[in-house]
Write an enzyme that holds these catalytic residues in place. Sequence first.
Site, PDB file in Angstrom:
ATOM      1  N   ASP A 129      -2.954  -7.974 -50.381  1.00 20.05           N
ATOM      2  CA  ASP A 129      -3.533  -7.900 -51.636  1.00 20.05           C
ATOM      3  C   ASP A 129      -2.903  -6.697 -52.035  1.00 20.05           C
ATOM      4  OD1 ASP A 129      -4.426  -9.041 -53.727  1.00 20.05           O
ATOM      5  OD2 ASP A 129      -6.451  -8.651 -53.164  1.00 20.05           O
TER       6      ASP A 129
ATOM      7  N   ASN B 195     -15.723  -3.850 -53.926  1.00 19.95           N
ATOM      8  CA  ASN B 195     -16.628  -5.580 -53.423  1.00 19.95           C
ATOM      9  C   ASN B 195     -16.244  -5.137 -51.704  1.00 19.95           C
ATOM     10  OD1 ASN B 195     -17.928  -7.708 -53.561  1.00 19.95           O
ATOM     11  ND2 ASN B 195     -15.761  -8.385 -53.501  1.00 19.95           N
TER      12      ASN B 195
ATOM     13  N   GLN C 169     -10.408  -9.455 -46.809  1.00 21.07           N
ATOM     14  CA  GLN C 169     -11.458  -8.551 -47.023  1.00 21.07           C
ATOM     15  C   GLN C 169     -12.512  -8.841 -47.386  1.00 21.07           C
ATOM     16  OE1 GLN C 169      -9.117 -10.498 -50.764  1.00 21.07           O
ATOM     17  NE2 GLN C 169      -8.187  -8.332 -51.348  1.00 21.07           N
TER      18      GLN C 169
ATOM     19  N   ASP D 254     -16.571  -8.862 -47.018  1.00 20.82           N
ATOM     20  CA  ASP D 254     -17.724  -8.283 -48.830  1.00 20.82           C
ATOM     21  C   ASP D 254     -18.162  -7.001 -47.967  1.00 20.82           C
ATOM     22  OD1 ASP D 254     -16.306  -9.571 -50.473  1.00 20.82           O
ATOM     23  OD2 ASP D 254     -18.301 -10.056 -51.994  1.00 20.82           O
TER      24      ASP D 254
ATOM     25  N   ARG E  99     -11.809   1.394 -62.766  1.00 19.63           N
ATOM     26  CA  ARG E  99     -11.169   0.053 -63.180  1.00 19.63           C
ATOM     27  C   ARG E  99     -12.435  -0.277 -62.108  1.00 19.63           C
ATOM     28  NH1 ARG E  99      -8.496  -3.717 -60.710  1.00 19.63           N
ATOM     29  NH2 ARG E  99      -8.761  -6.135 -61.894  1.00 19.63           N
TER      30      ARG E  99
ATOM     31  N   ASP F  88     -13.427  -3.196 -60.008  1.00 15.77           N
ATOM     32  CA  ASP F  88     -12.486  -4.332 -59.762  1.00 15.77           C
ATOM     33  C   ASP F  88     -13.360  -5.515 -58.791  1.00 15.77           C
ATOM     34  OD1 ASP F  88     -10.170  -5.628 -58.611  1.00 15.77           O
ATOM     35  OD2 ASP F  88     -11.146  -5.784 -56.575  1.00 15.77           O
TER      36      ASP F  88
ATOM     37  N   GLU G 154     -23.007  -8.536 -57.268  1.00 15.82           N
ATOM     38  CA  GLU G 154     -23.603 -10.347 -56.557  1.00 15.82           C
ATOM     39  C   GLU G 154     -24.230  -9.723 -54.975  1.00 15.82           C
ATOM     40  OE1 GLU G 154     -21.770 -14.042 -57.497  1.00 15.82           O
ATOM     41  OE2 GLU G 154     -21.223 -13.391 -55.695  1.00 15.82           O
TER      42      GLU G 154
ATOM     43  N   GLU H 267     -13.574  -5.178 -64.773  1.00 16.32           N
ATOM     44  CA  GLU H 267     -13.197  -5.973 -64.539  1.00 16.32           C
ATOM     45  C   GLU H 267     -13.890  -7.498 -64.265  1.00 16.32           C
ATOM     46  OE1 GLU H 267      -9.631  -8.823 -62.374  1.00 16.32           O
ATOM     47  OE2 GLU H 267     -11.210  -7.341 -60.924  1.00 16.32           O
TER      48      GLU H 267
ATOM     49  N   ASP I 226      -2.720  -9.842 -62.613  1.00 18.69           N
ATOM     50  CA  ASP I 226      -2.705 -11.283 -62.040  1.00 18.69           C
ATOM     51  C   ASP I 226      -2.306 -12.242 -62.963  1.00 18.69           C
ATOM     52  OD1 ASP I 226      -4.022  -9.851 -60.150  1.00 18.69           O
ATOM     53  OD2 ASP I 226      -6.574  -9.880 -61.303  1.00 18.69           O
TER      54      ASP I 226
HETATM   55  C1  NOJ Z   1      -9.008  -8.421 -58.810  1.00 23.44           C
HETATM   56  C2  NOJ Z   1      -7.595  -8.142 -58.514  1.00 23.44           C
HETATM   57  O1  NOJ Z   1      -7.341  -8.067 -59.628  1.00 23.44           O
HETATM   58  C3  NOJ Z   1      -6.603  -8.571 -57.954  1.00 23.44           C
HETATM   59  O2  NOJ Z   1      -5.416  -8.309 -58.239  1.00 23.44           O
HETATM   60  C4  NOJ Z   1      -7.194  -9.003 -56.323  1.00 23.44           C
HETATM   61  O3  NOJ Z   1      -7.086  -9.513 -55.697  1.00 23.44           O
HETATM   62  C5  NOJ Z   1      -8.762  -9.302 -56.286  1.00 23.44           C
HETATM   63  N1  NOJ Z   1      -9.451  -8.313 -57.451  1.00 23.44           N
HETATM   64  C6  NOJ Z   1      -9.634  -9.088 -55.135  1.00 23.44           C
HETATM   65  O4  NOJ Z   1      -9.763  -7.408 -55.591  1.00 23.44           O
END
Ligand code: NOJ
Length: 549
Positions: A60, A102, A168, A170, A198, A200, A207, A241, A312
């Site tokens: 990712d 996360n 991924q 958590d 930042r 993420d 949560e 974010e 994104d």
């Molecule tokens: C937000 C990120 O901006 C995105 O690119 C990513 O896939 C997801 N979080 C998962 O980390």
Amino acid sequence: MSGRWYKEAVVYCIQVDMFADSDGDGCGDLPGLIGRLDYLSRLGVSCLWLNPVHPSPQRDQGYDVSDYYNVDPRIGDLGDFAELTFQASERGIRIIIDLVVNHTSDQHPWFRSARSSRTSPYRDWYIWSEQEPADRRQGIVFPGEQTETWSWDEEAGEWFFHRFYDFQPDLNWSNPAVRAEIRKVMSFWLQMGVSGFRIDAAPFVLELVNAGQPTTLDFSILDDWRQNVQWRSGEAILLCEANVGPGEIDKYTGSTAEGPNDRAHMLFSFLLNARLWLALARKSAEPIIESLSALPPLQDMAQWASFLRNHDELDLSRLTDEQRSDVFKAFAPKPDMQLYGRGIRRRLAPMLGGNRRRIELAYSLQFSMPGTPVLRYGEEIGMGDDLSLPGRDAIRTPMQWDDGPSGGFSTAVDPLVAPVTMTGAYGARRVNVRALQRDPDSLLRWFEQLISTVRECPEIGVGTWSVLDVPSVPAVLVHRFDAPEGSMVLLHNLGDAPVVVDIGPQEGTDRPWEMFADGPYRRPTAQLRRLELNGLGYRWIRLRHGRSM
Ligand code: NOJ
């Protein structure tokens, strides 16, 4: 250290592996980025936000971290990172990095250990369920690419929770050991010279998930981070974010009537982002006016981070179906330009048909919104997208430096980390840094002016803002900033037809001065009535300058 530097910053987002390759292996790297710092310095940006730099299986684009205490060997090593923070600071540029906590990669040693045995010390670092969770197909973030949020793990013999892709898992933020470890991670990178993070997927970090039980949000995580970060480094910031509703914002910034901002310093203004696009699609200022009026005021040190496009999809999920369909119709009419049913996987220049005046209008609007502007690499030269690539990869192609092979990104031609767009209206043969540097009227030169103007006008970042009422011209947005540093009034015409706008008497005007505009206009007088504005025009007029000249 300058106080509240982030309020007067211009942030530039870089994906290091796509930016500049110094050693010809086809992958951008930290030495390559260091070699381009003078370019960035001239562009005028004052803070770099680096997308994840950590070792990762790259399933990712680095948002699947396998080691928080290192940099991905594809882009260099910790020595290169230390050199980057040093060289950047020599040029007055700060660095913030993505902190993706996360979840980890399923290849992270913590998860490998956790899944291997119920008695692993890391078992409780992740979220497990013996029973098949009834809601395991709910809360999907990437529809079409993800089918569930709980997956069965054969090795662990249990279900594990993953808000995003199944690779991924958590982290379990109810576990104090996880909290302590991530505090350590943050401290480590502050020692490496970063000026913040930042965060993420912030809402998902907060949560607390427990199979079969309702989730709760634990904002004490942000309290803890702020305390830790601020004691370690007075200047460091947290940029969340968090695509959340207006009622939630104060919880993220920790601003209440009783107390000032003591959680995140900055939040991306998702609330404004989709509305800016709606306004551009409808050629009407109304969606921006509505959005600005509904924008919760931020207190004290808290700040918005404005953006138009990021790495994104452009997320339009906060719009109504009708509004979203207007934006799709205007900017992403073909199905392969859209993603996840809610967004657009295109860069800005092609969305606006490569029309220079529309591009200028859009960025003039963004840079004059309350807060700190964030710009993605390549936008300053008008790079395009590659829709032949899957999903969000369409907007993640290498930086175009010149018209040579691989667009100057790398001396390698094949294999590259991602294909360089060479041909077509936005390809490196036409759109590249060197070509635009030679042209005094280029988009790149325009961005240099925009950025230097916004840095010269700190009232935009720090001031209080208001929208002026100009009822007879619905295509025009007129807004104003006031701060001890000065006062400004800004006009933007989202329509194609030229207009004359009466902005009414403005207080505090002595000698109004045009700081930035889409073309020559008659010099504004102290009365400031009847201001002309070209179709798609913009004017930034300073009413008063509070700093000594
Ligand atoms: C937000 C990120 O901006 C995105 O690119 C990513 O896939 C997801 N979080 C998962 O980390």
